[in-house]
Each structure stands twice: as C-alpha cells, then as structure tokens.
Scaffold this motif. Structure first.
Motif, PDB file in Angstrom:
ATOM      1  N   GLY A 186      46.361  43.749  55.397  1.00 45.56           N
ATOM      2  CA  GLY A 186      46.838  44.707  55.667  1.00 45.56           C
ATOM      3  C   GLY A 186      47.180  45.276  54.067  1.00 45.56           C
ATOM      4  N   ILE A 187      47.579  47.421  54.516  1.00 48.83           N
ATOM      5  CA  ILE A 187      47.442  48.394  54.013  1.00 48.83           C
ATOM      6  C   ILE A 187      49.383  48.903  53.820  1.00 48.83           C
ATOM      7  N   ILE A 188      49.605  48.520  52.554  1.00 45.72           N
ATOM      8  CA  ILE A 188      50.790  49.239  51.744  1.00 45.72           C
ATOM      9  C   ILE A 188      50.482  50.232  51.193  1.00 45.72           C
ATOM     10  N   CYS A 189      51.498  51.372  51.553  1.00 44.40           N
ATOM     11  CA  CYS A 189      51.360  52.351  51.344  1.00 44.40           C
ATOM     12  C   CYS A 189      52.620  52.762  49.738  1.00 44.40           C
ATOM     13  N   ALA A 190      52.767  53.385  49.079  1.00 43.38           N
ATOM     14  CA  ALA A 190      53.692  53.406  47.912  1.00 43.38           C
ATOM     15  C   ALA A 190      55.210  54.120  48.813  1.00 43.38           C
ATOM     16  N   ALA A 191      54.159  54.890  49.218  1.00 37.96           N
ATOM     17  CA  ALA A 191      54.955  56.363  49.471  1.00 37.96           C
ATOM     18  C   ALA A 191      56.116  56.821  48.494  1.00 37.96           C
ATOM     19  N   GLU A 192      56.969  57.499  48.368  1.00 37.04           N
ATOM     20  CA  GLU A 192      57.993  58.567  47.657  1.00 37.04           C
ATOM     21  C   GLU A 192      58.958  58.116  47.723  1.00 37.04           C
ATOM     22  N   LYS A 193      59.682  57.180  46.901  1.00 37.63           N
ATOM     23  CA  LYS A 193      61.007  56.870  47.227  1.00 37.63           C
ATOM     24  C   LYS A 193      60.919  56.212  48.426  1.00 37.63           C
ATOM     25  N   ASN A 194      60.265  55.276  49.044  1.00 34.30           N
ATOM     26  CA  ASN A 194      60.679  54.821  50.568  1.00 34.30           C
ATOM     27  C   ASN A 194      60.618  55.538  52.062  1.00 34.30           C
ATOM     28  N   ALA A 195      59.917  56.719  51.707  1.00 32.45           N
ATOM     29  CA  ALA A 195      59.850  57.111  52.440  1.00 32.45           C
ATOM     30  C   ALA A 195      58.246  57.824  52.437  1.00 32.45           C
ATOM     31  N   PHE A 196      58.216  58.394  54.078  1.00 36.70           N
ATOM     32  CA  PHE A 196      56.198  58.243  54.495  1.00 36.70           C
ATOM     33  C   PHE A 196      55.661  59.320  53.405  1.00 36.70           C
TER      34      PHE A 196
END
Length: 289
Positions: A186-196
C-alpha cells in the motif's frame, strides 16, 4: 526517565548496517538494469494507494506500506540518512521536538506550512541537508503532514519511506518484503491536512509504475486495485515530474516561498539507495540495496 520517541508519538530513522539479504530472503530481486530474467514462485501481489491519510484503515495494517510526502518530508528524511545522519526522530508536535532536541543535543528541523519554525536549526529541506554537516548526528524532524502520517501508519507490517530520490530502491524493498510476508503493498500519500494533493498522487503513480517494471523482470504478478490504477493514470497525465510539481499547490507554495532549489532537487530520480524501514513500530533502519 528518558522518554522514548514512541512515548512522544514519533518514530526513529537510524542509519545502520544492512542485514544480509540471504538472512531473511531466499534470493534478491533482479534489478531493472539487469537484462536476464530470474523467475520464482510467488502469489499475486495486490497494490493499492491511499490518496489521503483517512483512506488508511485497519486492513492496511497487514500490508507493506510506503509513505510518500514528496514535497518534502520523504525527500528530506531520505537525504538526511543518505548523507550520514545517524538518527532521524520524526515527531508530530513542535514542542515535543524542541524538548527532545534540547535533551539529546540533536539538530532541530521542521516546518509549518512550508516555513521553517522559529528557533529551528533548519527547515524541512533536502537542500538544506546538503549544506549542513549532519554526518553522525541526530536530527529531530517535525512537519505539517509527513510526520503525522508516519504515526498513523506505524502499525503496518512494515513501513517504508519513498520518494523520487530513492524510488527504485524503495520499490525493490517493498516487493522483497511483500514476498517475505506474503502480503500486498500500500502506498500512502501524506496529502495536505487530510486533503488530496497532486504531487503525492503523481509520485504514488510513479512508484506504481516502478513496482510494475521490477515485478515484470521477476515474474511477479501484480494486481492493481482501482486506487493504484488511478494513481498510474495521474502519473501518465503529465510529461515530466517538474510539470506535475508546477501544477500542484504544494509545488506552487514552494516556489512562492523561494524554495525552487527543493522544488527541483526533489524531482531527481534514483540518485539515492537508502530506504528507511520501520521496525517494532518506533524504530527505523536506513537500508541500502
């Protein structure tokens, strides 16, 4: 008593000796630059992507997870360890980071919204790493997004840190671990404050493509779940890395605060071989293939 990083809700990345490949694997993978294929039996590996931290849920704890915060926490951590940093402690809290830095006399690094925190020795910047003496030193790192998602995924089978800088080495290690644990990736994106965010999704798509290429050389079947297919399409939707960075809010923010050096440096592909890998939910070794 001294508080461990796990007590503070953080993790430790440490540069140590690489364990012998054959001590825990039957044989290494064929690398992309090798032309002769080597085959072995392996069940199909399922590959998925979480575009935001909330997409990570309990069943992901069975997976080999790769955390991506390409602009810039992933790139900074990999650069620190590649350049001889002894330990990198990742903490979500700026106050806990300051306290640990004072107690252990570690370099204090971090940012909020891209800007270096007041009183910190450096920001969340791979280019700053290159001009500072980090060899054999400890670093405490806190960031807006990356260090928080590391804490969230710390219960997974194994957690790796990936970016463009170490893409091939990271993907090879993910496949080796998937083979060892007989599980998916699984690849997990850190995102921006839980936003894409586009930059992380684009990098995730690049890693999907990289895994497919390495798997193909090693006769490993990969099943792309819908999220991985979507990431791959995002990757193929841009002519190059810098174009994707320029189209992203994260990239635009870096340029607006005068960090074109990081903007460009983070687009380099496969210049490093260090792969941070989490052990025992709190301790990271930096491995090189």
């Amino acid at each position: 008593p001294t508080r461990r990083s796990s007590d503070l809700g953080g993790a430790i990345f440490k540069k140590g000796e690489q364990p012998g490949m054959n001590s825990w694997l039957h044989e290494p993978l064929v690398r992309k630059e090798h032309f002769k294929k080597r085959s072995y039996r392996m069940d199909e590996v399922k590959l998925r992507v979480a575009f935001t931290p909330p997409d990570f849920h309990a069943k992901w704890n069975e997976l080999i997870c790769v955390v991506v915060d390409v602009l810039r926490a992933s790139s900074t951590i990999v650069t620190l360890l590649e350049n001889g940093c002894q330990q990198v402690y990742t903490l979500a809290s700026a106050s806990d980071s300051r306290a640990l830095s004072r107690k252990q006399d570690y370099i204090l690094a971090g940012e909020r919204n891209g800007l270096t925190l007041p009183g910190f020795d450096m920001g969340n910047s791979p280019c700053e790493v290159l001009i500072n003496d980090v060899a054999e030193k400890g670093v405490v790192l806190t960031t807006t997004n990356g260090t928080r998602v590391i804490k969230k995924v710390s219960g997974a089978r194994k957690v790796l840190i990936g970016c463009f800088l170490n893409a091939q080495a990271c993907c090879e290690r993910a496949l080796l671990l998937a083979r060892e644990y007989k599980t998916g990736i699984g690849i997990i994106c850190a995102a921006e404050k839980n936003a894409f965010v586009l930059d992380d999704a684009f990098c995730a798509g690049f890693l999907v493509e990289e895994i497919l290429q390495i798997a193909g050389l090693n006769s490993i079947n990969i099943e792309l779940l819908d999220s991985a297919q979507a990431a791959r399409r995002i990757y193929h939707g841009y002519p190059d890395i810098l174009s994707a960075f320029r189209a992203s809010n994260s990239g635009q923010r870096l340029l607006s605060i005068g960090r074109e050096d990081d903007f460009r440096f983070c687009s380099n592909v496969d210049i490093f071989t260090s792969v941070p890998v989490l052990y025992q939910n709190s301790y990271f070794w930096c491995e090189s293939l």
